[in-house]
Scaffold this motif. Sequence first.
Motif, short mmCIF file in Angstrom:
data_model
loop_
_atom_site.label_atom_id
_atom_site.label_comp_id
_atom_site.label_asym_id
_atom_site.label_seq_id
_atom_site.Cartn_x
_atom_site.Cartn_y
_atom_site.Cartn_z
N TRP A 77 0.94 -1.14 0.22
CA TRP A 77 -0.07 0.04 0.21
C TRP A 77 0.98 1.38 0.00
CZ3 TRP A 77 -0.69 4.32 2.66
CH2 TRP A 77 -1.73 5.18 2.52
N LYS A 78 1.85 1.23 0.95
CA LYS A 78 2.89 2.37 1.04
C LYS A 78 3.41 2.70 -0.34
CE LYS A 78 6.59 4.28 3.70
NZ LYS A 78 7.23 4.11 4.92
N ALA A 79 3.92 1.51 -0.96
CA ALA A 79 4.80 1.75 -2.22
C ALA A 79 3.77 2.29 -3.34
CB ALA A 79 5.25 0.32 -2.67
N LYS A 80 2.52 2.06 -3.43
CA LYS A 80 1.63 2.44 -4.50
C LYS A 80 0.86 3.69 -4.13
CE LYS A 80 -0.24 -2.24 -5.94
NZ LYS A 80 -1.65 -2.87 -6.25
N HIS A 81 0.67 4.10 -2.87
CA HIS A 81 -0.32 5.26 -2.40
C HIS A 81 0.33 6.28 -1.59
CE1 HIS A 81 -3.40 2.89 -4.24
NE2 HIS A 81 -3.29 2.04 -3.62
N GLN A 82 1.53 6.04 -1.17
CA GLN A 82 2.42 6.82 -0.30
C GLN A 82 3.45 7.70 -0.76
OE1 GLN A 82 1.51 6.23 4.01
NE2 GLN A 82 3.66 6.92 4.22
N GLY A 83 3.49 9.07 -0.74
CA GLY A 83 4.81 9.83 -1.30
C GLY A 83 5.87 9.80 -0.02
N GLU A 84 6.75 10.77 -0.50
CA GLU A 84 7.62 10.97 0.51
C GLU A 84 7.11 12.18 1.57
OE1 GLU A 84 10.70 10.17 1.71
OE2 GLU A 84 10.39 8.41 0.41
N SER A 85 7.27 12.35 2.89
CA SER A 85 6.55 13.18 3.66
C SER A 85 7.49 14.54 3.46
CB SER A 85 6.29 12.69 5.11
OG SER A 85 5.67 11.79 5.17
N THR A 86 6.73 15.74 3.72
CA THR A 86 7.42 16.84 3.49
C THR A 86 7.88 17.33 4.99
OG1 THR A 86 5.55 18.12 3.62
CG2 THR A 86 6.49 17.56 1.34
N ALA A 87 8.53 18.14 5.27
CA ALA A 87 9.08 18.88 6.59
C ALA A 87 7.72 19.31 7.08
CB ALA A 87 9.82 19.61 6.66
N GLU A 88 6.92 20.01 6.29
CA GLU A 88 5.44 20.68 6.88
C GLU A 88 4.45 19.76 7.27
OE1 GLU A 88 6.99 21.24 3.76
OE2 GLU A 88 8.09 23.41 4.13
N GLN A 89 4.46 18.69 6.35
CA GLN A 89 3.55 17.69 6.77
C GLN A 89 3.87 17.07 8.10
OE1 GLN A 89 3.97 15.07 3.05
NE2 GLN A 89 1.97 15.51 2.75
N ILE A 90 5.42 16.68 8.40
CA ILE A 90 5.71 15.98 9.71
C ILE A 90 5.40 17.08 10.81
CG2 ILE A 90 7.93 15.18 10.99
CD1 ILE A 90 8.76 14.23 7.97
N ALA A 91 5.60 18.24 10.53
CA ALA A 91 5.29 19.37 11.65
C ALA A 91 4.00 19.42 11.89
CB ALA A 91 6.11 20.69 11.07
N ARG A 92 3.18 19.26 10.93
CA ARG A 92 1.51 19.19 11.29
C ARG A 92 1.32 18.11 11.89
NH1 ARG A 92 1.28 21.50 6.03
NH2 ARG A 92 0.75 19.48 4.93
N MET A 93 1.81 16.93 11.51
CA MET A 93 1.31 15.59 12.27
C MET A 93 2.02 15.65 13.75
SD MET A 93 3.17 11.70 11.69
CE MET A 93 4.63 12.40 12.43
N GLU A 94 3.08 16.38 14.01
CA GLU A 94 3.62 16.36 15.13
C GLU A 94 2.67 17.13 16.13
OE1 GLU A 94 7.64 17.57 14.68
OE2 GLU A 94 8.42 15.26 14.46
N ALA A 95 2.45 18.29 15.54
CA ALA A 95 1.41 19.28 16.54
C ALA A 95 0.21 18.72 16.46
CB ALA A 95 1.34 20.57 15.60
N SER A 96 -0.29 17.96 15.97
CA SER A 96 -1.52 17.32 15.76
C SER A 96 -1.38 16.13 16.84
CB SER A 96 -2.15 16.49 14.39
OG SER A 96 -3.42 16.22 14.52
N LEU A 97 -0.52 15.34 16.74
CA LEU A 97 -0.38 14.33 17.71
C LEU A 97 -0.30 14.73 19.07
CD1 LEU A 97 2.25 11.81 16.03
CD2 LEU A 97 -0.63 11.58 16.64
N ALA A 98 0.52 16.04 19.39
CA ALA A 98 0.26 16.44 20.72
C ALA A 98 -0.70 17.07 21.30
CB ALA A 98 1.24 17.91 20.45
N ARG A 99 -1.90 17.06 20.43
CA ARG A 99 -3.36 17.48 20.81
C ARG A 99 -3.93 16.18 21.46
NH1 ARG A 99 -6.50 20.80 16.57
NH2 ARG A 99 -7.80 20.90 18.39
N ASN A 100 -3.38 14.98 20.81
CA ASN A 100 -4.09 13.57 21.40
C ASN A 100 -3.59 13.22 22.69
OD1 ASN A 100 -4.76 13.41 18.57
ND2 ASN A 100 -3.62 11.65 18.25
N GLN A 101 -2.89 13.85 23.41
CA GLN A 101 -2.51 13.57 25.03
C GLN A 101 -3.84 13.35 25.65
OE1 GLN A 101 0.73 12.59 25.64
NE2 GLN A 101 0.85 13.06 23.44
N GLY A 102 -3.90 12.20 26.33
CA GLY A 102 -4.98 12.12 27.18
C GLY A 102 -6.23 11.62 26.51
N MET A 103 -6.22 11.20 25.29
CA MET A 103 -7.26 10.76 24.61
C MET A 103 -7.73 9.21 24.53
SD MET A 103 -7.42 13.16 21.04
CE MET A 103 -9.13 12.47 20.72
#
Length: 104
Positions: A77-103
């Motif tokens: 699936w990853k080889a077919k449908h997922q590209g390389e992550s950008t620095a911006e995508q990684i930063a958004r992911m990290e910020a989003s994951l920080a909001r998951n604390q305690g969920m």
Amino acid sequence: MNDMNDRLDDLPDEVAAAAFRRLVRHLRNRHDAENIELMGLAGFCRNCLADWIIDAGYQGDKAAARELVHGMPAAEWKAKHQGESTAEQIARMEASLARNQGMH
């Protein structure tokens, strides 16, 4: 956020299971919604769903759970449908994951 009065817990298991399967099948068809984008926006992705399946008692391993969610081996699936992550995508992911604390 486990609310003792959460009416979601009153949902019959067969209804919840049908909704979950519909969600997974929806994501299987939305290859344009990459995992990194889902993580950046919602704080979860297909791989998280696979982890939650295991947490709920699935007896298979992580690879088997991911194959259930992806509809194929995760590496394929990853080889077919997922590209390389950008620095911006990684930063958004990290910020989003920080909001998951305690969920969970």
